[in-house]
Design a protein around this motif. Structure first.
Motif, PDB file in Angstrom:
ATOM      1  N   SER A  81       5.286  11.503 -13.820  1.00 18.08           N
ATOM      2  CA  SER A  81       5.962  11.503 -12.815  1.00 18.08           C
ATOM      3  C   SER A  81       7.292  12.422 -12.539  1.00 18.08           C
ATOM      4  N   THR A  82       7.258  13.373 -13.338  1.00 16.63           N
ATOM      5  CA  THR A  82       8.345  14.288 -13.304  1.00 16.63           C
ATOM      6  C   THR A  82       7.840  15.501 -12.950  1.00 16.63           C
ATOM      7  N   ILE A  83       6.498  15.991 -13.352  1.00 21.67           N
ATOM      8  CA  ILE A  83       6.074  17.221 -13.084  1.00 21.67           C
ATOM      9  C   ILE A  83       5.379  17.246 -11.830  1.00 21.67           C
ATOM     10  N   GLU A 118      -4.636  13.468  -9.055  1.00 20.68           N
ATOM     11  CA  GLU A 118      -4.104  13.677 -10.406  1.00 20.68           C
ATOM     12  C   GLU A 118      -3.644  12.421 -10.979  1.00 20.68           C
ATOM     13  N   LYS A 119      -2.459  11.832 -10.221  1.00 21.16           N
ATOM     14  CA  LYS A 119      -1.717  10.900 -10.723  1.00 21.16           C
ATOM     15  C   LYS A 119      -2.686   9.692 -10.726  1.00 21.16           C
ATOM     16  N   ILE A 120      -3.511   9.548  -9.651  1.00 19.49           N
ATOM     17  CA  ILE A 120      -4.404   8.165  -9.895  1.00 19.49           C
ATOM     18  C   ILE A 120      -5.255   8.385 -10.868  1.00 19.49           C
ATOM     19  N   ILE A 121      -5.607   9.467 -11.430  1.00 23.16           N
ATOM     20  CA  ILE A 121      -6.419   9.583 -12.502  1.00 23.16           C
ATOM     21  C   ILE A 121      -5.723   9.189 -13.856  1.00 23.16           C
ATOM     22  N   ILE A 122      -4.437   9.233 -13.760  1.00 22.52           N
ATOM     23  CA  ILE A 122      -3.589   8.745 -14.949  1.00 22.52           C
ATOM     24  C   ILE A 122      -3.485   7.344 -14.735  1.00 22.52           C
ATOM     25  N   PRO A 146      -8.580  -2.789   4.200  1.00 23.90           N
ATOM     26  CA  PRO A 146      -8.587  -3.181   2.836  1.00 23.90           C
ATOM     27  C   PRO A 146      -9.265  -2.550   1.813  1.00 23.90           C
ATOM     28  N   ALA A 147     -10.665  -1.887   2.298  1.00 23.34           N
ATOM     29  CA  ALA A 147     -11.388  -1.034   1.661  1.00 23.34           C
ATOM     30  C   ALA A 147     -10.788   0.256   1.223  1.00 23.34           C
ATOM     31  N   ASP A 148      -9.692   0.531   1.724  1.00 22.48           N
ATOM     32  CA  ASP A 148      -8.929   2.044   1.445  1.00 22.48           C
ATOM     33  C   ASP A 148      -8.007   1.821   0.242  1.00 22.48           C
ATOM     34  N   ILE A 149      -7.663   0.532  -0.183  1.00 25.15           N
ATOM     35  CA  ILE A 149      -7.075   0.418  -1.045  1.00 25.15           C
ATOM     36  C   ILE A 149      -7.548   0.358  -2.488  1.00 25.15           C
ATOM     37  N   HIS A 150      -6.777   1.295  -3.273  1.00 22.08           N
ATOM     38  CA  HIS A 150      -7.290   1.572  -4.553  1.00 22.08           C
ATOM     39  C   HIS A 150      -7.420   0.539  -5.656  1.00 22.08           C
ATOM     40  N   SER A 151      -8.474   0.392  -6.423  1.00 19.25           N
ATOM     41  CA  SER A 151      -8.812  -0.922  -7.129  1.00 19.25           C
ATOM     42  C   SER A 151      -7.724  -0.940  -8.531  1.00 19.25           C
ATOM     43  N   THR A 152      -6.934   0.419  -8.815  1.00 18.12           N
ATOM     44  CA  THR A 152      -5.820   0.219  -9.710  1.00 18.12           C
ATOM     45  C   THR A 152      -4.553   0.325  -9.138  1.00 18.12           C
ATOM     46  N   GLY A 153      -3.754  -0.379  -9.621  1.00 16.12           N
ATOM     47  CA  GLY A 153      -2.372  -0.357  -9.251  1.00 16.12           C
ATOM     48  C   GLY A 153      -1.189  -0.525 -10.148  1.00 16.12           C
ATOM     49  N   CYS A 154      -0.081  -0.905  -9.882  1.00 16.81           N
ATOM     50  CA  CYS A 154       1.160  -0.947 -10.901  1.00 16.81           C
ATOM     51  C   CYS A 154       2.102  -2.123 -10.166  1.00 16.81           C
ATOM     52  N   ALA A 155       2.015  -3.027 -11.293  1.00 11.67           N
ATOM     53  CA  ALA A 155       3.022  -4.126 -10.811  1.00 11.67           C
ATOM     54  C   ALA A 155       4.462  -3.584 -10.651  1.00 11.67           C
ATOM     55  N   PRO A 187       0.939  -1.160  -0.129  1.00 13.22           N
ATOM     56  CA  PRO A 187       0.045  -0.011   0.063  1.00 13.22           C
ATOM     57  C   PRO A 187       0.890   1.121  -0.088  1.00 13.22           C
ATOM     58  N   LEU A 188       0.544   2.131  -0.952  1.00  7.73           N
ATOM     59  CA  LEU A 188       1.403   3.541  -0.962  1.00  7.73           C
ATOM     60  C   LEU A 188       0.384   4.435  -0.509  1.00  7.73           C
ATOM     61  N   HIS A 189       0.824   5.219   0.563  1.00  7.61           N
ATOM     62  CA  HIS A 189      -0.081   6.259   1.242  1.00  7.61           C
ATOM     63  C   HIS A 189       0.144   7.534   0.746  1.00  7.61           C
ATOM     64  N   ASP A 190       1.148   7.903   0.031  1.00  8.40           N
ATOM     65  CA  ASP A 190       1.597   9.239  -0.269  1.00  8.40           C
ATOM     66  C   ASP A 190       2.274   9.330  -1.548  1.00  8.40           C
ATOM     67  N   LYS A 191       2.232   8.250  -2.564  1.00  7.84           N
ATOM     68  CA  LYS A 191       2.936   7.897  -3.813  1.00  7.84           C
ATOM     69  C   LYS A 191       2.073   7.254  -4.642  1.00  7.84           C
ATOM     70  N   VAL A 192       1.963   7.449  -6.003  1.00  9.74           N
ATOM     71  CA  VAL A 192       1.674   6.730  -6.897  1.00  9.74           C
ATOM     72  C   VAL A 192       2.680   6.198  -7.837  1.00  9.74           C
ATOM     73  N   LEU A 193       3.031   5.040  -7.912  1.00  5.13           N
ATOM     74  CA  LEU A 193       3.876   4.402  -8.983  1.00  5.13           C
ATOM     75  C   LEU A 193       3.270   4.207 -10.304  1.00  5.13           C
ATOM     76  N   LEU A 194       3.677   4.711 -11.463  1.00  3.97           N
ATOM     77  CA  LEU A 194       3.433   4.617 -12.677  1.00  3.97           C
ATOM     78  C   LEU A 194       4.154   3.465 -13.552  1.00  3.97           C
ATOM     79  N   PRO A 195       3.693   2.945 -14.515  1.00  3.96           N
ATOM     80  CA  PRO A 195       4.707   2.039 -15.361  1.00  3.96           C
ATOM     81  C   PRO A 195       5.879   2.812 -15.768  1.00  3.96           C
TER      82      PRO A 195
END
Length: 882
Positions: free
Chosen positions: A241-243, A249-253, A127-136, A18-26
């Motif tokens: 990931s750079t801007i 907004e990152k979760i939308i991406i 578990p309900a707090d975990i977003h439905s989309t993530g990244c391997a 679980p990432l609480h303050d980050k979003v990892l993109l491919p």
């Protein structure tokens, strides 16, 4: 070229991070610290079970914690960073260190379950707090760190969360990979979007070049953008990931699996950042010109306003940090020289970057200047009658101290219009438990001032008083400035507790010398703390010092204080204090009322005489507390019986504590009357002592044995008291015939004998000249086989000529002798005035005082006319020679 993120096979079941303050993109490599208890077990297991060479084969699912729509919008200029700490902005290999375009960094909340509440980082994750989309994510590096792990992860492909199958010791779930589809060349809408994305991205990179960002990073970005037509999805992920953008907004991406939707959102965010950069560049060009200070400030404020307008933020009216500091300094009403120093430091602060190490030092310094009460005073209550009543209600006796405080209030009231009354430097000297510290609090209450106590026991560093210089790491002001900040006024009452126990001179300076300026009424108006380095006026502060003894206080410091001696209490005073103060206080502290516990006067007096032997009342209060606790047990048991209905007339609660109950509660009597219980024995005389924490009596014992005229001294004696013993023996040997101890004038009274002088309580050090006349009487008593009454005590120094010299500590000695049962005291004639002025009247009425100027008078009075003097003519002739 970039390797396809989806080329790595993805298992259908993965452990979750679980990432609480980050979003990892491919396609992005990121470093993060792992410290949550729901994530640490995963990496603990990997570290134990996976070989270090196979770590890069480990795949985990990185899923953000769901956030609400109330997430903050971006509030800072663009941040450009590589995807990894070691390199390539395309796949995390071979890049440069991270850099950030100047601007405040936003802080985003992480809501839970979409209700706007913050997720507790240290708590358990729903578990309900975990977003439905993530990244391997592929594990690139794993290192143990303080409090957890440091990991480097490389994003591979988007994942859809199907079902969580385990929560302990870490999350595991079934997932579905969501790889990017190949670009459809026939889709004209998609091709148009790619063209717009490429144009917007190039404009973004060109603006970064004008800001003179590192060339290698810009070159890598430019090369990466050349592949936008081939892999537009990965270009979008890397740019996002750079801007600088919000978590939402990152979760939308991340959610935008459809390429068209993802590109559209990316173009929107890039366009917004481009506008911000253009405004920044415009203001940057203006500021670079030769503008005066006002123009520079104007353009900088215009830049801030423009950025807020572009970001759609409303002005909440909050001032920036510098404005807040300026307002605090203005409200402090600083003196001119202090204001000059503050302006100089504030000017330096404005030129510094917040990341500078000196920035926080100057900021803390200005905070201290703004927090100190330079011109804020509390209004004195100059009511002499009110102050007298307050002091009398809080303390019994202590008339000299009360009179001195009332004198100060009276003078201050008469000169109130002039405003030129300087606070006295009082030093209350007395044994422990007589109320020195509590008296300072009563003085503050009587004057309507704030009270602050500074404990000086064991202070051994001068910087504790005068502060540390700002060149040292962690420098802070000293105890005086700290106390002023806490009181928030410049005229409090400062109690310098235990000033006689300040550490001595060492390699950290002399802390007692640091008080020379603080406690000097002529100098403390310009007291300079090393940290502040500007003068502060301490002349309005009322300093009250306390000490058990003045022997360890340096003479220059002692000269700056007005000494007020507080002696021990008599039994009558202890009885009044116990009745009016100690007993009611103990009853309240034990949860009872005054009707629940009543102690007779005889019982209290028995506690004071038989269970305590002190100058103060601290031990007395503990013994009274034992009486109250005993009654508290009885009362609690009575209440239990009453509630159960088993109370009978014989088991009724009795609140009264009588004299007979004292021994049952406190046990056997601890102290007996040392004097009245003794039987007079030749060679034993009662002396009087003062030990710095009160008075006492001591017994001087002398014995002789066959020998050759040697003198032996025992009892932990100091050099001065040993000299007194030598003088006493020399005088007795020189006047043996006149006293009647020898048969002829030339005969030696110790011709065939040795003399041993001993003072019991050998573990207690003893010194001083005041035992001189008592030693003479003890020697005469031993040689003549005559006794001195045990109820007769004496004190005084004498010379080889037989003159009796005055000594100090008369009040403490007399009160201690009175407690011990002495009924007659012999002392020097020149101490008569001390008895008349200091000794309480009830003590004087119980004791017979005899004042002597020569040792012959002492001998006649000590032996009650039975002194073995050879005729009146011999004594008279000796008195004439004196």
């Amino acid at each position: 070229m970039i390797r396809s993120s989806s080329s790595t096979p993805i298992p259908r079941t993965l452990p979750l991070l679980p990432l609480h303050d980050k979003v990892l993109l491919p396609g992005v490599v990121t470093r993060m610290q792992i410290s949550r208890r729901d994530s640490i077990p995963l990496f603990e297991k990997l570290l134990r079970t996976v070989d270090s060479r196979d770590l890069n084969k480990c795949i985990i699912g990185a899923f953000p914690v769901r956030i609400s729509s109330a997430s903050a919008s971006p509030t800072s200029p663009t941040k450009v960073s590589p995807a990894s700490d070691n390199g390539d902005t395309r796949n995390g290999k071979g890049g440069k260190p991270e850099f950030v375009i100047p601007g405040p960094s936003p802080v985003y909340p992480v809501p839970s379950k979409g209700d706007g509440q913050l997720v507790r980082i240290g708590g358990s994750l729903d578990p309900a707090d975990i977003h439905s989309t993530g990244c391997a994510a592929r594990l690139v590096r794993l290192e143990r760190a303080v409090g957890g792990f440091t990991v480097v992860l490389e994003g591979l492909v988007r994942l859809r969360l199907n079902k969580i199958i385990s929560q302990s010791p870490f999350f595991e779930a079934e997932v579905t990979p969501l790889p990017d589809k190949a670009v459809d060349r026939s889709d004209q809408t998609l091709q148009d979007q790619i063209v717009i994305l490429r144009s917007t991205s190039r404009e973004f990179v060109s603006l970064l070049q004008t800001l003179k960002l590192p060339a290698p990073v810009l070159t890598q970005l430019q090369k990466f953008l050349d592949n936008v037509t081939v892999i537009p999805g990965q270009v979008v992920d890397l740019l996002m990931s750079t801007i600088e953008s919000t978590i939402e907004e990152k979760i939308i991406i991340l959610d935008a699996v459809d390429l068209k939707e993802r590109i559209a959102k990316a173009v929107e965010l890039l366009t917004r950042q481009i506008h911000v950069l253009k405004i920044s560049q415009k203001v940057h060009d203006n500021v670079e010109g030769k503008l005066n200070k006002k123009q520079r400030e104007f353009y900088l404020r215009e830049q801030l306003a423009a950025i807020k307008e572009e970001l759609g933020e409303k002005d909440t009216g909050d001032d920036d940090e510098m404005t807040i500091i300026e307002k605090r300094l203005a409200a402090a009403n600083l003196p001119p020289d202090v204001q000059k120093a503050a302006d100089r430091e504030l000017k330096r602060l404005k030129k510094m970057q917040p990341s500078s190490s000196e920035y926080s030092v100057i900021r803390n310094y200005l905070d201290w200047l703004g927090d100190l009460p330079w011109s804020k005073s509390s209004e004195d209550i100059l009511d002499v009658e009110r102050a007298r009543k307050q002091l009398n209600d809080d303390h019994h006796g202590l008339e000299k101290v009360k009179r001195r405080i009332l004198e100060y209030l009276a003078v201050a009231k008469l000169q109130q219009l002039k405003g030129d009354v300087r606070g006295p430097i009082l030093c209350l000297v007395g044994p422990p438990g007589v109320g020195k510290t509590s008296l300072g609090r009563s003085i503050a209450t009587a004057m309507g001032r704030k009270f602050h106590r500074i404990s000086l026991g064991g202070v051994w560093d001068e910087s504790e008083i005068r502060g540390h210089r700002r060149t040292y790491v962690g420098a802070l002001p000293g105890l005086i400035i700290h106390g002023l900040k806490k009181c928030e006024v410049n005229n409090p009452v400062f109690l310098l507790d235990e000033i006689d126990k300040v550490g001595s001179r060492g390699h950290h300076g002399d802390p007692s010398a640091a008080f020379l300026e603080v406690l000097d009424p002529e100098q403390n108006s310009t007291f300079t703390d090393h940290y502040l380095n500007v003068p502060f006026d301490l002349s309005k502060v009322l300093f009250i010092a306390t000490a058990n003894s003045i022997d360890t206080i340096p003479a220059p410091l002692l000269d700056r204080m007005e000494l007020i001696t507080i002696p021990g209490y008599t039994y009558a005073e202890k009885l009044a204090i116990a009745t009016n103060h100690l007993l009611p206080k103990q009853i309240r502290q034990h949860g009872l009322s005054e009707d629940d516990v009543q102690v007779t006067q005889e019982a209290l007096l028995k506690v004071a005489t038989g269970y305590t032997r002190e100058s103060g009342v601290r031990h007395l209060e503990r013994e009274i507390g034992a009486l109250v606790r005993s009654k508290a047990v009885e009362y609690a048991e009575y209440q239990e019986r009453k509630q159960s209905g088993t109370t009978d007339s014989a088991a009724e609660y009795q609140p009264l504590v009588t004299l007979a109950d004292v021994e049952d509660i406190l046990g056997q009597e601890k102290f007996v009357n040392e004097v009245t219980e003794r039987v007079a024995v030749p060679g034993v005389v009662t002396g009087m002592a003062y030990n710095g924490v009160g008075g006492g009596i001591m017994f001087i014992e002398v014995s002789q044995m066959p020998g050759k005229g040697h003198l032996q001294l025992t009892g932990s004696l100091g050099d001065v008291i040993k000299e007194s013993a030598q003088i006493a023996l020399s005088w007795v040997k020189g006047h043996g015939y006149e006293i009647g101890l020898t048969n002829s004038p030339g005969q030696n009274v110790m011709e065939k004998a040795d003399v041993h002088i001993h003072m019991p309580s050998g573990a207690t050090p003893k010194d001083g000249p005041s035992a001189g006349i008592a030693m003479v009487c003890a020697l005469v008593s031993m040689f003549s086989n005559k006794t001195v009454p045990s109820t007769t005590a004496m004190t005084g120094e004498f010379t080889l000529r037989g003159l009796v010299m005055p000594v100090g500590g008369i009040k403490e000695k007399v009160i201690a002798a009175h407690r011990a049962g002495v009924r007659k005291i012999i002392m020097p004639l020149r101490n008569q005035k001390d008895v008349a002025s200091d000794v309480p009247a009830n003590v004087r009425s119980d004791i017979e005082f005899y004042y002597a100027s020569t040792i012959w008078e002492v001998l006649r009075e000590a032996f009650e006319g039975r002194a073995p003097v050879r005729g009146a003519s011999a004594a008279a002739s000796i008195d004439s020679r004196l």
